[in-house]
Scaffold this motif. Structure first.
Motif, short mmCIF file in Angstrom:
data_model
loop_
_atom_site.label_atom_id
_atom_site.label_comp_id
_atom_site.label_asym_id
_atom_site.label_seq_id
_atom_site.Cartn_x
_atom_site.Cartn_y
_atom_site.Cartn_z
N LEU A 63 7.88 -5.15 -1.16
CA LEU A 63 7.92 -5.74 0.18
C LEU A 63 8.58 -4.73 1.11
O LEU A 63 9.78 -4.48 1.03
CB LEU A 63 8.70 -7.05 0.17
N GLY A 64 7.80 -4.14 2.00
CA GLY A 64 8.28 -3.09 2.88
C GLY A 64 7.30 -1.95 2.93
O GLY A 64 6.59 -1.68 1.94
N THR A 65 7.21 -1.27 4.07
CA THR A 65 6.22 -0.21 4.23
C THR A 65 6.82 1.06 4.81
O THR A 65 6.11 1.86 5.41
CB THR A 65 5.08 -0.70 5.14
N GLY A 66 8.11 1.25 4.64
CA GLY A 66 8.76 2.45 5.17
C GLY A 66 8.68 3.62 4.21
O GLY A 66 7.94 3.60 3.22
N ASP A 67 9.44 4.66 4.50
CA ASP A 67 9.42 5.88 3.69
C ASP A 67 9.77 5.61 2.24
O ASP A 67 9.13 6.11 1.32
CB ASP A 67 10.39 6.92 4.27
N PHE A 68 10.84 4.82 2.03
CA PHE A 68 11.27 4.56 0.66
C PHE A 68 10.19 3.77 -0.10
O PHE A 68 9.92 4.04 -1.27
CB PHE A 68 12.59 3.79 0.66
N ALA A 69 9.59 2.79 0.57
CA ALA A 69 8.53 1.99 -0.06
C ALA A 69 7.34 2.87 -0.44
O ALA A 69 6.74 2.71 -1.51
CB ALA A 69 8.10 0.86 0.86
N ARG A 70 6.99 3.82 0.42
CA ARG A 70 5.86 4.71 0.13
C ARG A 70 6.17 5.61 -1.06
O ARG A 70 5.33 5.79 -1.96
CB ARG A 70 5.54 5.57 1.35
#
Length: 517
Positions: A63-70
């Protein structure tokens, strides 16, 4: 009671209220950076391992689409997992993730996975309350980190707050000390450890196996109450280097001021000569080896003190004083700072002949030689002294370089304990002896010349010799058979006041054991 952050919901209310309408951002990314992905589409397309998911692979939700999630999605895909990313706008964010990862709405991501990474900021946790029924019974892995201000503002950790919002879920704190770059590039030596904490052993086991499959080394830190400590780790800036850095800076300031008084201020006051041009380079170069030499001796002094304390107490089962214990724990950092100062001294020394002032001094010396009708200027003693002095300096720096290299985790892990101890202890002491000989050949007979005592202050090298010489002499005393044998027995468990007698392997008499316990 601290005020709540914007968008934050009181955990006592649970997730019964309507979710926040804000779009959650990645827990390790700041708002506004969504348009600058850490993993570019070109990199994703060029990696064949990210192009297609293996059939039947276990699915993990994010859940999340930022740098860490990518980066997390890319690492999971490379590790053989099926990845389902939950987003409020899948069409907009799908192009930022590997082709093997499914980017769907949050509800679909939650329904298809048993382990879900929550990669959003704390203030956006409440926006997930609409998924509380779908999240029931799931394992939530909290990867967020607070800012320093947020850490001081909230008494509970982000993971504990998340667990309070979703009481029907099992929350595990993990991966918060791993950067997005480490996830993207893969684990590297010192970055391999992943601290994990949670209240459910089974959930921690599942997350530990997942971390191990990704190439990391999971470390169980206990219950979820330890999450606050884990979240504080990324806020610390080199905590183990603070005391050694202050020590090195203090020594440099002392020696710089001392050399300034002797080499710059004294000629100006007593002879009217302006030598302030020496401040940027010459005085610095004179101070750096003093700092390096003293720091190197301070690496081995606590070991001498610890051995002396054990000999005096007659046991190894009593704790060292706190100051000595902290000193022993900072020896690696002190040694690396010693190498740093020694390397700078070598670079500065190479630059000395390039100075314009050096060329002027060389021309003036030639003119003086012509005016005094000296056709040959050669002092055999000084030539030999400088040759030996430079050779010892190179050897000392080379040995220090070996010590610095073997302190790297990648090198240290390839050595067994005997090899590591030989390099760090034996060769380290050799480096200290070489540095002492280097200093003595530099000083030579200057300590006995009255003209060297400017403002009645002794030459700088005589001050630096005090601590190293004490360490070398103390080490030599500990090598005496009467002391070394007793110290070896103490470190093998022998105690002075006990009735238990131990013998070393070389003893012919058998050990007797008549304990009163």
């Amino acid at each position: 009671m601290a005020a709540e952050a914007p968008g934050e919901q009181d955990p006592a209310l649970g997730c019964g209220e309507s979710p926040n309408t804000k779009d959650p951002q990645s827990a390790t990314n700041t708002p506004g950076e969504m348009d600058k992905p850490l993993i570019s589409r070109r990199l994703v397309d060029s990696d064949a391992s990210l192009a297609e998911a293996a059939s039947g692979a276990p699915k993990v939700g994010i859940l999340g689409t930022g740098d860490f999630a990518r980066s997390l999605a890319a690492r999971l895909v490379r590790s053989g997992f099926g990845v389902v990313v939950g987003s409020r706008n899948p069409k907009r964010t799908a192009g930022l993730f590997p082709a093997a990862a499914q980017v769907v709405f949050q509800v679909e991501a939650v329904d298809s996975s048993e382990v879900i990474f929550v990669a959003v900021f704390r203030e956006h946790y409440s926006s997930l309350c609409g998924l509380s029924s779908q999240l029931a019974g799931k394992i939530l892995v909290d990867v967020s980190n607070p800012t320093e201000q947020e850490h001081l503002q909230h008494r509970e950790s982000n993971a504990e707050y998340l667990a309070a919002l979703f009481p029907t879920c099992t929350v595990v704190k993990a991966f918060n000390v791993i950067s997005a770059w480490t996830l993207q590039a893969g684990p590297r030596d010192g970055n391999r450890q992943v601290p994990i904490c949670g209240d459910q052993p089974e959930a921690k086991r599942v997350v530990s196996e997942l971390a191990h499959a990704m190439g990391f080394m999971p470390v169980d830190m206990g219950s979820l109450a330890a999450a606050r400590e884990l979240e504080a780790r990324p806020l610390h800036l080199l905590p183990s280097w603070k005391v050694p850095a202050i020590l090195a800076l203090g020594l440099f300031i002392f020696f710089y001021a001392y050399n300034f008084i002797r080499d710059v201020l004294q000629p100006y006051v007593q002879e009217g000569k302006s030598k302030f041009y020496k401040l940027p380079l010459s005085v610095v170069n004179t101070s750096l080896p003093c700092v390096a030499y003293v720091l190197l001796s301070l690496v081995y002094l606590p070991g001498i003190l610890a051995a002396a304390l054990q000999l005096w107490r007659g046991t190894k089962y009593r704790r060292f004083p706190d100051w000595l214990d902290h000193w022993l724990q900072h020896r690696k950092q002190i040694g690396l700072l010693s190498f740093f100062c020694a390397a700078l001294h070598a670079l500065y020394s190479v630059c000395l002949p390039v100075r314009i002032s050096y060329r002027y001094d060389l021309v003036n010396l030639a003119i003086k030689q012509v005016l005094t009708n000296k056709s040959h200027l050669w002092v055999e003693e000084n030539v030999w002294r400088m040759e030996i002095y430079l050779s010892l300096g190179v050897l000392a720096l080379g040995t220090l370089s070996l010590l610095a290299v073997t302190s790297l985790p990648s090198i240290a892990n390839s050595l067994n304990w005997r090899e590591f101890s030989f390099v760090q202890s034996t060769l380290g002491f050799v480096a200290l002896v070489l540095s002492t000989l280097h200093t003595l050949t530099y000083g030579w007979t200057r300590a006995f010349e009255e003209s060297r005592y400017k403002f009645y202050l002794p030459p700088t090298f005589t001050l630096t010799l005090l601590v190293p010489c004490v360490v070398i002499l103390a080490k030599a005393l500990l090598l005496l058979p009467c002391l070394s044998r007793r110290l070896s027995r103490i470190r093998r468990g022998w105690e002075k006041d006990s009735a238990v007698k131990f013998t070393l392997p070389g003893d012919h008499a058998l050990g007797q054991k008549t304990s009163h316990l």
